[in-house]
Design a protein around this motif. Structure first.
Motif, short mmCIF file in Angstrom:
data_model
loop_
_atom_site.label_atom_id
_atom_site.label_comp_id
_atom_site.label_asym_id
_atom_site.label_seq_id
_atom_site.Cartn_x
_atom_site.Cartn_y
_atom_site.Cartn_z
N THR A 26 46.79 41.34 22.44
CA THR A 26 45.79 42.32 22.14
C THR A 26 46.20 43.00 20.84
OG1 THR A 26 46.95 44.01 23.46
CG2 THR A 26 45.49 42.86 24.64
N SER A 27 44.98 43.31 20.26
CA SER A 27 45.46 44.17 18.89
C SER A 27 44.42 45.33 18.88
CB SER A 27 44.77 43.21 17.70
OG SER A 27 45.57 41.96 17.63
N PHE A 28 45.15 46.39 18.32
CA PHE A 28 44.19 47.73 18.16
C PHE A 28 43.76 48.21 19.48
CE2 PHE A 28 43.14 44.99 14.35
CZ PHE A 28 43.92 45.77 13.35
N GLN A 29 44.70 48.23 20.52
CA GLN A 29 44.35 48.62 21.82
C GLN A 29 45.41 49.82 21.87
OE1 GLN A 29 44.16 45.98 25.08
NE2 GLN A 29 44.44 47.58 26.39
N ARG A 30 44.75 50.92 22.54
CA ARG A 30 45.67 52.27 22.58
C ARG A 30 46.09 52.12 24.20
NH1 ARG A 30 46.57 57.06 20.64
NH2 ARG A 30 46.84 58.82 22.17
N ASP A 31 47.48 52.48 24.06
CA ASP A 31 48.08 52.43 25.53
C ASP A 31 48.89 53.58 25.54
OD1 ASP A 31 49.72 52.21 27.60
OD2 ASP A 31 49.33 50.16 27.81
N ASP A 32 48.57 54.64 26.23
CA ASP A 32 49.32 56.16 26.26
C ASP A 32 50.94 55.65 26.94
OD1 ASP A 32 47.35 57.54 25.09
OD2 ASP A 32 46.53 58.19 27.14
N ARG A 33 51.29 54.76 27.59
CA ARG A 33 52.45 54.68 28.06
C ARG A 33 53.41 54.02 27.09
NH1 ARG A 33 56.44 55.95 31.46
NH2 ARG A 33 57.31 54.30 32.48
N THR A 35 52.89 54.10 23.86
CA THR A 35 53.11 55.04 22.94
C THR A 35 54.24 56.01 23.06
OG1 THR A 35 50.65 54.94 22.14
CG2 THR A 35 52.01 57.00 21.61
N TYR A 38 57.57 54.28 22.97
CA TYR A 38 57.93 54.45 21.79
C TYR A 38 58.67 55.67 21.07
CZ TYR A 38 57.60 53.04 16.79
OH TYR A 38 57.97 52.56 15.50
N ARG A 39 57.85 56.65 21.39
CA ARG A 39 58.14 58.19 20.86
C ARG A 39 59.35 58.50 21.45
NH1 ARG A 39 52.24 60.66 20.54
NH2 ARG A 39 51.61 59.61 18.55
#
Length: 168
Positions: A26-33, A35, A38-39
């Motif tokens: 997948t590309s350009f998909q937002r996944d809060d988990r 993110t 990662y942060r």
């Protein structure tokens, strides 16, 4: 991550081994988990510091677990029979068979003694003993009959009944 690591995490999640496991691209998909992981983990720690290796390893496992649960395609393979019955259960089943040779022994009765389904018990018993349960019971009955013929004064009919046979 390697395919082997991906499969290992997948086996831990589903408690079974997939024949094939792949992540959906997948590309350009937002996944809060993703993110948040990662942060919180990946940006906050120095990857080269040995003291942080456990944290980073845990973070990568969390990330892979999430990816496998939400972005994977899995093809399952049939389960393989390994190990058989535990030594304790196998010993109890063999003792039960020896103690009840004169009685009709069915797969249902033996499976109940092992607290397993008939299908699972038959597979596990065969894996443990290398023969199906009914062959094992017949072997034990014949061995008992041979022993009684050699060491007792019973008639052949009595020996047959004591060993679970319907006639001499």
């Amino acid at each position: 991550c390697t395919q082997q690591h991906l499969r290992h995490i997948g086996e831990q999640i589903w408690d079974r081994s997939p024949a094939e496991l792949s992540l959906v691209e997948t590309s350009f998909q937002r996944d809060d988990r993703v993110t948040a992981l990662y942060r919180h983990f990946l940006l906050s720690y120095d990857w080269l510091d040995n003291a942080n290796q456990l944290v980073l390893s845990s973070a990568s496992s969390l990330l892979l677990t999430h990816l496998i649960q939400h972005y994977s395609q899995v093809t399952w393979r049939l389960p393989t029979v390994t190990g058989g019955l535990s030594p304790y259960v196998l010993r109890n089943i063999c003792d039960y068979i020896d103690a009840h040779l004169a009685e009709p022994l069915t797969l249902t009765v033996l499976a109940q003694q092992a607290a397993l389904s008939e299908y699972h018990f038959a597979r596990m018993f065969s894996a443990s003993m290398s023969i199906p349960p009914h062959h094992y019971v017949m072997q034990r009955r014949l061995q008992r009959a041979k022993q009684l013929l050699a060491t007792s004064q019973y008639s052949m009919t009595d020996i047959a009944y004591q060993c679970g046979f319907s006639s001499a």
